[in-house]
Motif scaffolding. Structure first.
Motif, PDB file in Angstrom:
ATOM      1  N   GLU A 396     -17.644 -51.558 -25.979  1.00 43.71           N
ATOM      2  CA  GLU A 396     -18.544 -51.464 -27.127  1.00 43.71           C
ATOM      3  C   GLU A 396     -19.815 -50.753 -26.675  1.00 43.71           C
ATOM      4  O   GLU A 396     -20.436 -51.145 -25.692  1.00 43.71           O
ATOM      5  N   LEU A 397     -20.158 -49.697 -27.395  1.00 41.58           N
ATOM      6  CA  LEU A 397     -21.381 -48.948 -27.099  1.00 41.58           C
ATOM      7  C   LEU A 397     -22.573 -49.718 -27.658  1.00 41.58           C
ATOM      8  O   LEU A 397     -22.656 -49.963 -28.868  1.00 41.58           O
ATOM      9  N   ILE A 398     -23.503 -50.120 -26.787  1.00 46.79           N
ATOM     10  CA  ILE A 398     -24.631 -50.934 -27.242  1.00 46.79           C
ATOM     11  C   ILE A 398     -25.957 -50.194 -27.185  1.00 46.79           C
ATOM     12  O   ILE A 398     -26.931 -50.647 -27.788  1.00 46.79           O
ATOM     13  N   ALA A 399     -26.043 -49.079 -26.453  1.00 42.74           N
ATOM     14  CA  ALA A 399     -27.324 -48.371 -26.374  1.00 42.74           C
ATOM     15  C   ALA A 399     -27.086 -46.914 -26.007  1.00 42.74           C
ATOM     16  O   ALA A 399     -26.220 -46.598 -25.185  1.00 42.74           O
ATOM     17  N   THR A 400     -27.860 -46.028 -26.637  1.00 38.70           N
ATOM     18  CA  THR A 400     -27.882 -44.612 -26.281  1.00 38.70           C
ATOM     19  C   THR A 400     -29.332 -44.206 -26.101  1.00 38.70           C
ATOM     20  O   THR A 400     -30.179 -44.522 -26.935  1.00 38.70           O
ATOM     21  N   SER A 401     -29.630 -43.520 -25.013  1.00 43.81           N
ATOM     22  CA  SER A 401     -30.997 -43.091 -24.714  1.00 43.81           C
ATOM     23  C   SER A 401     -30.959 -41.615 -24.357  1.00 43.81           C
ATOM     24  O   SER A 401     -30.352 -41.227 -23.357  1.00 43.81           O
ATOM     25  N   GLU A 402     -31.606 -40.797 -25.178  1.00 41.24           N
ATOM     26  CA  GLU A 402     -31.532 -39.349 -25.003  1.00 41.24           C
ATOM     27  C   GLU A 402     -32.721 -38.821 -24.212  1.00 41.24           C
ATOM     28  O   GLU A 402     -33.859 -39.264 -24.386  1.00 41.24           O
ATOM     29  N   GLN A 403     -32.428 -37.881 -23.342  1.00 43.42           N
ATOM     30  CA  GLN A 403     -33.474 -37.154 -22.618  1.00 43.42           C
ATOM     31  C   GLN A 403     -33.235 -35.667 -22.842  1.00 43.42           C
ATOM     32  O   GLN A 403     -32.228 -35.113 -22.390  1.00 43.42           O
ATOM     33  N   ILE A 404     -34.134 -35.011 -23.569  1.00 45.15           N
ATOM     34  CA  ILE A 404     -33.995 -33.595 -23.890  1.00 45.15           C
ATOM     35  C   ILE A 404     -34.419 -32.778 -22.677  1.00 45.15           C
ATOM     36  O   ILE A 404     -35.534 -32.920 -22.182  1.00 45.15           O
ATOM     37  N   LEU A 405     -33.520 -31.922 -22.208  1.00 42.89           N
ATOM     38  CA  LEU A 405     -33.795 -31.127 -21.015  1.00 42.89           C
ATOM     39  C   LEU A 405     -34.049 -29.662 -21.326  1.00 42.89           C
ATOM     40  O   LEU A 405     -34.628 -28.947 -20.517  1.00 42.89           O
ATOM     41  N   SER A 406     -33.575 -29.187 -22.465  1.00 43.41           N
ATOM     42  CA  SER A 406     -33.861 -27.823 -22.894  1.00 43.41           C
ATOM     43  C   SER A 406     -33.605 -27.763 -24.393  1.00 43.41           C
ATOM     44  O   SER A 406     -33.171 -28.745 -25.008  1.00 43.41           O
ATOM     45  N   SER A 407     -33.877 -26.606 -25.007  1.00 42.83           N
ATOM     46  CA  SER A 407     -33.663 -26.476 -26.448  1.00 42.83           C
ATOM     47  C   SER A 407     -32.179 -26.491 -26.813  1.00 42.83           C
ATOM     48  O   SER A 407     -31.834 -26.672 -27.980  1.00 42.83           O
ATOM     49  N   ARG A 408     -31.293 -26.331 -25.834  1.00 43.19           N
ATOM     50  CA  ARG A 408     -29.861 -26.263 -26.123  1.00 43.19           C
ATOM     51  C   ARG A 408     -29.068 -27.408 -25.511  1.00 43.19           C
ATOM     52  O   ARG A 408     -27.876 -27.507 -25.754  1.00 43.19           O
ATOM     53  N   TYR A 409     -29.717 -28.236 -24.754  1.00 38.31           N
ATOM     54  CA  TYR A 409     -28.952 -29.221 -23.997  1.00 38.31           C
ATOM     55  C   TYR A 409     -29.794 -30.456 -23.740  1.00 38.31           C
ATOM     56  O   TYR A 409     -30.984 -30.384 -23.469  1.00 38.31           O
ATOM     57  N   SER A 410     -29.183 -31.611 -23.874  1.00 33.41           N
ATOM     58  CA  SER A 410     -29.819 -32.865 -23.501  1.00 33.41           C
ATOM     59  C   SER A 410     -28.755 -33.765 -22.896  1.00 33.41           C
ATOM     60  O   SER A 410     -27.554 -33.512 -23.016  1.00 33.41           O
ATOM     61  N   ARG A 411     -29.200 -34.808 -22.227  1.00 32.52           N
ATOM     62  CA  ARG A 411     -28.252 -35.771 -21.688  1.00 32.52           C
ATOM     63  C   ARG A 411     -28.588 -37.140 -22.256  1.00 32.52           C
ATOM     64  O   ARG A 411     -29.753 -37.464 -22.491  1.00 32.52           O
ATOM     65  N   VAL A 412     -27.553 -37.920 -22.499  1.00 32.64           N
ATOM     66  CA  VAL A 412     -27.713 -39.220 -23.127  1.00 32.64           C
ATOM     67  C   VAL A 412     -27.179 -40.281 -22.172  1.00 32.64           C
ATOM     68  O   VAL A 412     -26.062 -40.168 -21.652  1.00 32.64           O
ATOM     69  N   LEU A 413     -27.986 -41.293 -21.932  1.00 33.85           N
ATOM     70  CA  LEU A 413     -27.557 -42.419 -21.120  1.00 33.85           C
ATOM     71  C   LEU A 413     -26.813 -43.394 -22.023  1.00 33.85           C
ATOM     72  O   LEU A 413     -27.397 -43.981 -22.938  1.00 33.85           O
ATOM     73  N   LEU A 414     -25.513 -43.549 -21.784  1.00 36.38           N
ATOM     74  CA  LEU A 414     -24.675 -44.444 -22.571  1.00 36.38           C
ATOM     75  C   LEU A 414     -24.540 -45.773 -21.839  1.00 36.38           C
ATOM     76  O   LEU A 414     -24.236 -45.800 -20.646  1.00 36.38           O
ATOM     77  N   THR A 415     -24.770 -46.852 -22.551  1.00 41.13           N
ATOM     78  CA  THR A 415     -24.589 -48.195 -21.997  1.00 41.13           C
ATOM     79  C   THR A 415     -23.494 -48.886 -22.793  1.00 41.13           C
ATOM     80  O   THR A 415     -23.629 -49.064 -24.010  1.00 41.13           O
ATOM     81  N   MET A 416     -22.429 -49.258 -22.110  1.00 42.59           N
ATOM     82  CA  MET A 416     -21.278 -49.874 -22.759  1.00 42.59           C
ATOM     83  C   MET A 416     -20.949 -51.206 -22.090  1.00 42.59           C
ATOM     84  O   MET A 416     -21.158 -51.374 -20.892  1.00 42.59           O
ATOM     85  N   VAL A 417     -20.409 -52.133 -22.888  1.00 36.44           N
ATOM     86  CA  VAL A 417     -20.030 -53.451 -22.399  1.00 36.44           C
ATOM     87  C   VAL A 417     -18.533 -53.627 -22.583  1.00 36.44           C
ATOM     88  O   VAL A 417     -17.985 -53.302 -23.646  1.00 36.44           O
ATOM     89  N   LYS A 418     -17.864 -54.136 -21.555  1.00 41.22           N
ATOM     90  CA  LYS A 418     -16.432 -54.393 -21.656  1.00 41.22           C
ATOM     91  C   LYS A 418     -16.213 -55.635 -22.501  1.00 41.22           C
ATOM     92  O   LYS A 418     -16.592 -56.734 -22.115  1.00 41.22           O
ATOM     93  N   MET A 419     -15.563 -55.451 -23.653  1.00 39.35           N
ATOM     94  CA  MET A 419     -15.352 -56.547 -24.594  1.00 39.35           C
ATOM     95  C   MET A 419     -13.894 -57.004 -24.655  1.00 39.35           C
ATOM     96  O   MET A 419     -13.622 -58.121 -25.107  1.00 39.35           O
TER      97      MET A 419
END
Length: 480
Positions: A396-419
């Motif tokens: 289950e995806l419980i949190a997404t945290s985005e970090q914008i690195l350029s105008s065309r690309y960003s990375r998202v920290l996905l936090t998931m829990v095994k349910m």
């Protein structure tokens, strides 16, 4: 009880998920209800990106534990009063229940008052006048500026405009409260990368590594695994919080040799006086080394998978072996010490599928999978509608945290829990999700062309000059 939570104004998408993960770590949620989200409120007339938030926490001890462990929380406070003018602030403080105030105003205690602001600078003389104006509070203890029993804060925001690089505030507001706890940011200079002995091109920034460790709820007694360990930056952060660590990497030169006996992954842990990993493996995420039947071994898996910007993914086999030009071979005994296995490109979608498969089998129930995932962007403010996050029936995806690195690309920290437990049915369902995701995902991600998408200049073929474009507000938002 509601507390005032004041954040550092940076990594805006990461702030609430970190607090909520720490709240679960310190027992703020009812396990039976499986509630993993806190109640939040904004002060009146404040922007969602404002550093000031109200949060509902079950006890002062939980609030203190969260604040002291957090990286992005500047402080959590018991709010005695707030208002748009100093007169209203004074009235609010006087109306605050006496039974809540008196224990901290007693003669035998010491105290300190700090004046702080957001969006403006207050001179020392003005700070002194502000503290003097709080004389209506019946403090009976002595002032101790070095080691007080109780710390009080007078904070304010100014009614500045929207184009000063900060989130807009409509009206000035004052806050006064007792400090419950605050982040120890001194550990960031201690662990900064420029002073670390062993570094690689993909070493995770210390602040981000600590945030990932908090998202994974690393603590003493937990076993944390990084399948793309590199130089061990993420595991160093997990070990700082007392976790038992273990890592793997496909490059044997990284995990075995480093740059010498005193410059390797082990020396990074020794540098900070941390417990060494229980094991470092030369292992391929595509061909995991675990024996059949081994499962639910790790409490958390934290990693930064290779997605082709600073380093491309590799898997065992080599191009000729995968194409069938040469057959499987056995390395002779006298060549094994110096043998470096051949590898082939490893696309992102396949890498994420294998990561999910590993986590579904090897994480305990309730264990966390925390990893970065790249997404494309159309411009600075709009996500590409084709983007979607990978899924798995066990998680289950419980949190997404985005970090914008350029105008065309960003990375998202996905936090998931095994349910859900891993079963044969889950394996089939996961494979179908993977095929669907692979088919519909962005082609430039699938083909491994993320690097060129990041570093190539933006398309200027529309004929619109920069001068003729409407100027955007200077507030940088998630770029902070």
């Amino acid at each position: 009880m509601w507390y005032l939570c004041v954040f550092y104004h940076r990594l805006l998408d990461y702030r609430k998920p970190e607090v909520e993960s720490l709240a679960e770590l310190f027992g703020a949620f009812d396990d039976e209800k499986k509630v993993r989200h806190l109640e939040w409120k904004l002060p009146e007339d404040h922007h969602p990106d404002s550093p000031f938030h109200f949060v509902n926490l079950p006890s002062e001890q939980v609030a203190r534990d969260i604040a002291n462990r957090s990286i992005l929380v500047k402080g959590i406070y018991e709010l005695w009063g707030e208002g748009p003018t100093f007169e209203e602030l004074e009235a609010a403080i006087k109306d605050y229940p006496e039974e809540r105030k008196l224990p901290f105003l007693a003669p035998h205690s010491t105290f300190k008052i700090t004046v702080d602001s957001f969006g403006k600078v207050i001179s020392f003389e003005e700070q002194t006048r502000r503290i003097t104006s709080l004389a209506f509070i019946p403090f009976e203890g002595k002032v101790d500026l070095k080691n007080p029993d109780h710390k009080f804060w007078l904070m304010e925001t100014d009614d500045y405009g929207a184009n000063n690089g900060l989130p807009p505030v409509v009206k000035r507001r004052y806050f006064f409260g007792r400090e419950i706890g605050g982040a120890d940011r001194k550990l960031l200079p201690t662990y900064q990368l420029k002073s670390r002995k062993y570094l690689g091109p993909t070493a995770m920034d210390a602040e981000m590594a600590f945030l990932m460790a908090n998202q994974a709820m690393a603590k003493p007694g937990k076993l944390v695994y990084d399948p793309f360990v590199g130089t061990g930056s993420i595991l160093v952060a997990a070990a700082h919080f007392g976790a038992i660590t273990m890592g793997a990497d496909i490059d044997i030169r990284v995990v075995r040799d480093g740059r010498g006996p005193d410059c390797n992954i082990w020396s990074n842990f020794k540098q900070y006086g941390l417990s060494s990993p229980v094991g470092l493996l030369r292992a391929d995420n595509n061909l995991p080394p675990w024996r059949a039947g081994l499962k639910e071994m790790f409490d958390a898996i934290i990693c930064d998978p290779p997605y082709g910007v600073r380093a491309g993914g590799r898997k065992s086999g080599g191009r000729k072996l995968l194409k069938g030009v040469v057959g499987p071979y056995t390395v002779s005994d006298h060549q094994r010490n110096d043998h470096i296995p051949s590898t082939a490109p490893y696309c992102l979608v396949e890498c994420v599928h294998d990561l999910f498969d590993l986590a579904a089998k090897m994480l305990v129930m309730g264990g966390r999978l925390v990893f970065f995932y790249p997404v494309a962007r159309e411009d600075e403010d709009t996500h590409n509608s084709s983007n979607s996050y990978p899924e798995h029936p066990c998680f289950e995806l419980i949190a997404t945290s985005e970090q914008i690195l350029s105008s065309r690309y960003s990375r998202v920290l996905l936090t998931m829990v095994k349910m859900n437990p891993y079963t044969a049915e889950v394996e089939v369902a996961a494979r179908l999700k993977h095929l669907d995701f692979r088919e519909n995902h962005l082609k430039w991600l699938e083909d491994g062309n993320l690097h060129s998408a990041v570093f190539s200049p933006a398309d200027a073929s529309d004929g619109e000059s920069k001068i003729g474009r409407e100027l955007k507000p200077k507030y940088r938002g998630k770029y902070v």
